[in-house]
Design a protein around this motif. Structure first.
Motif, PDB file in Angstrom:
ATOM      1  N   ALA A   1     -23.020  25.851  99.811  1.00 14.37           N
ATOM      2  CA  ALA A   1     -22.242  26.766  98.978  1.00 14.37           C
ATOM      3  C   ALA A   1     -23.102  27.945  98.536  1.00 14.37           C
ATOM      4  CB  ALA A   1     -21.697  26.031  97.765  1.00 14.37           C
ATOM      5  N   ALA A   2     -22.525  29.132  98.633  1.00 13.17           N
ATOM      6  CA  ALA A   2     -23.217  30.335  98.171  1.00 13.17           C
ATOM      7  C   ALA A   2     -22.855  30.661  96.733  1.00 13.17           C
ATOM      8  CB  ALA A   2     -22.864  31.513  99.081  1.00 13.17           C
ATOM      9  N   PHE A   3     -21.705  30.152  96.278  1.00 14.20           N
ATOM     10  CA  PHE A   3     -21.228  30.436  94.921  1.00 14.20           C
ATOM     11  C   PHE A   3     -20.673  29.146  94.319  1.00 14.20           C
ATOM     12  CE2 PHE A   3     -20.431  34.104  97.681  1.00 14.20           C
ATOM     13  CZ  PHE A   3     -21.251  35.052  97.080  1.00 14.20           C
ATOM     14  N   PRO A   4     -20.920  28.911  93.042  1.00 13.30           N
ATOM     15  CA  PRO A   4     -20.434  27.677  92.418  1.00 13.30           C
ATOM     16  C   PRO A   4     -18.930  27.677  92.158  1.00 13.30           C
ATOM     17  CG  PRO A   4     -21.511  29.058  90.788  1.00 13.30           C
ATOM     18  CD  PRO A   4     -21.738  29.714  92.116  1.00 13.30           C
ATOM     19  N   SER A   5     -18.328  28.872  92.151  1.00 14.19           N
ATOM     20  CA  SER A   5     -16.900  28.981  91.864  1.00 14.19           C
ATOM     21  C   SER A   5     -16.342  30.212  92.548  1.00 14.19           C
ATOM     22  CB  SER A   5     -16.653  29.090  90.356  1.00 14.19           C
ATOM     23  OG  SER A   5     -17.147  30.342  89.878  1.00 14.19           O
ATOM     24  N   VAL A   6     -15.020  30.257  92.651  1.00 13.20           N
ATOM     25  CA  VAL A   6     -14.394  31.406  93.285  1.00 13.20           C
ATOM     26  C   VAL A   6     -14.527  32.643  92.400  1.00 13.20           C
ATOM     27  CG1 VAL A   6     -12.046  31.031  92.380  1.00 13.20           C
ATOM     28  CG2 VAL A   6     -12.355  32.096  94.613  1.00 13.20           C
ATOM     29  N   VAL A   7     -14.566  32.469  91.100  1.00 11.28           N
ATOM     30  CA  VAL A   7     -14.776  33.605  90.189  1.00 11.28           C
ATOM     31  C   VAL A   7     -16.133  34.243  90.455  1.00 11.28           C
ATOM     32  CG1 VAL A   7     -15.135  34.273  87.788  1.00 11.28           C
ATOM     33  CG2 VAL A   7     -13.220  32.794  88.380  1.00 11.28           C
ATOM     34  N   ALA A   8     -17.163  33.426  90.572  1.00 11.24           N
ATOM     35  CA  ALA A   8     -18.502  33.956  90.863  1.00 11.24           C
ATOM     36  C   ALA A   8     -18.518  34.670  92.206  1.00 11.24           C
ATOM     37  CB  ALA A   8     -19.519  32.815  90.864  1.00 11.24           C
ATOM     38  N   ALA A   9     -17.783  34.119  93.176  1.00 11.65           N
ATOM     39  CA  ALA A   9     -17.722  34.746  94.495  1.00 11.65           C
ATOM     40  C   ALA A   9     -17.054  36.114  94.407  1.00 11.65           C
ATOM     41  CB  ALA A   9     -16.964  33.833  95.458  1.00 11.65           C
ATOM     42  N   PHE A  10     -15.925  36.179  93.721  1.00  2.56           N
ATOM     43  CA  PHE A  10     -15.218  37.458  93.590  1.00  2.56           C
ATOM     44  C   PHE A  10     -16.082  38.493  92.881  1.00  2.56           C
ATOM     45  CE2 PHE A  10     -10.871  35.132  93.522  1.00  2.56           C
ATOM     46  CZ  PHE A  10     -10.837  35.108  94.898  1.00  2.56           C
ATOM     47  N   GLU A  11     -16.747  38.077  91.828  1.00  3.86           N
ATOM     48  CA  GLU A  11     -17.527  39.045  91.046  1.00  3.86           C
ATOM     49  C   GLU A  11     -18.771  39.505  91.789  1.00  3.86           C
ATOM     50  OE1 GLU A  11     -18.064  37.231  87.206  1.00  3.86           O
ATOM     51  OE2 GLU A  11     -16.032  37.810  86.566  1.00  3.86           O
ATOM     52  N   SER A  12     -19.188  38.752  92.815  1.00  3.81           N
ATOM     53  CA  SER A  12     -20.339  39.169  93.607  1.00  3.81           C
ATOM     54  C   SER A  12     -19.968  40.240  94.626  1.00  3.81           C
ATOM     55  CB  SER A  12     -20.936  37.970  94.348  1.00  3.81           C
ATOM     56  OG  SER A  12     -20.136  37.611  95.468  1.00  3.81           O
TER      57      SER A  12
END
Length: 332
Positions: free
Chosen positions: A70-81
């Motif tokens: 996993a590159a991000f712990p959550s979809v929110v973190a993914a979107f904000e990246s």
């Protein structure tokens, strides 16, 4: 075609993850420079190469396991990246169809494909009567019994689901008990809907520069004793899909008009697919799917092909709508 600046989001926590993978495979074959992210059932997000995605076999029958951590712990973190990307939502069911993911993206002014849906009155659309079932087992069973007493046969299905997963046809107290046990195990919200007899049609609606247009309807024919369940829909067992539907032109037009009315009444933007029953008294609305499947076996691609519209043209149009919606929100 270059999909630069585009991320295909697929997977999710719902029981429709397998359909989501197949949709992502079809989209990635057209948007061949897009990135792909897999939203795992745990909520973490994994990057996936297009080769890995394309090489995954029997997507409808087994679970996808990403090779990368996993590159991000959550979809929110993914979107904000990656807030400047356009997200092609290849999710089905769960957070993809109940508005959760869309609300996350809209709150961050991030572009995404598929309808931004607001539930409003569907005035003028004839609907199948239904009741939302209680999660209390005793109340649920009583509600199903009451529906059976009125309609003799009802269809029990997830409120936020699709892909014919978790669908029950109930015609007896024994059927109702089996459905209730399945619902309790799933933990999902369900509704019971009157069974309407007639020809089953499904119609895609696509937005474009000239407004919304209804695609040629598809017809679903079932073998005796079969229901249009997951195996029938995606594994070809006991069903026949006919696109365009073999119905009279007036029947097709009435179904298309209903689909357009539902798409507009629910303020969908992008594309949707509406299921109807063409009864002797005209078409009856069953449900509108805000993220219909885009697999090679799905209805929307079938209907686009009959219309003469390529998947590339369709996806380019949806990306343009997504960017325009983001730009409107940023200006506001």
């Amino acid at each position: 075609m270059s999909g630069s600046g585009v991320i295909i989001l697929f997977g999710g926590t719902s029981n429709e993850r397998r359909v989501s993978v197949a949709s992502a495979q079809h989209i990635a074959a057209v948007l061949d420079e897009a990135a792909a992210w897999f939203l795992a059932p745990t909520g973490a997000v994994h990057p996936v190469t297009l080769d890995e995605l394309a090489g995954f076999e029997r997507a409808f029958e087994r679970d996808f396991k990403p090779a990368a951590a996993a590159a991000f712990p959550s979809v929110v973190a993914a979107f904000e990246s990656q807030p400047s990307q356009v997200y092609v939502l290849a999710l089905h069911g769960g957070e993809g169809e109940d508005g959760t993911i869309q609300r996350m993206l809209e709150a961050r002014r991030i572009a995404f494909t598929g309808p931004a849906k607001q539930v409003v009155s569907s005035a003028g659309v004839r609907i199948a009567r239904s009741v939302h079932l209680s999660k209390d087992p005793k109340v649920m069973r009583r509600e199903m019994a009451e529906m059976l007493a009125i309609y003799r046969r009802v269809v029990v299905k997830p409120v936020a689901g699709g892909s014919s997963v978790g669908l029950y046809h109930v015609g007896s107290a024994q059927d109702a008990d089996g459905a209730a046990r399945g619902i309790e195990e799933s933990g999902e919200a369900y509704l019971a809907e009157e069974f309407v007899s007639g020809t089953e049609l499904t119609i895609g609606v696509v937005d474009g520069p000239s407004g919304s247009r209804a695609l040629p309807p598809s017809e679903v024919r079932l073998e005796q004793g079969r229901a249009f369940d997951y195996e029938g829909k995606y594994l070809g067992k006991g069903t026949k899909e006919i696109t365009p539907a073999e119905v009279a032109p007036a029947v097709a037009r009435a179904a298309q008009d209903l689909a357009l009315a539902a798409h507009r009444a629910l303020e969908c933007e992008g594309y949707s697919r509406t299921d109807v029953i063409s009864s002797p008294n005209g078409p009856v609305f069953l449900e509108l799917n805000t993220l219909p499947g885009l697999t090679r076996a799905s209805f929307l691609p079938q209907q686009l092909a009959v219309e003469g519209t390529s998947m590339l043209s369709f996806l380019e149009g949806q990306l343009a709508i997504a960017r325009n919606r983001r730009d409107r929100a940023q200006r506001a």
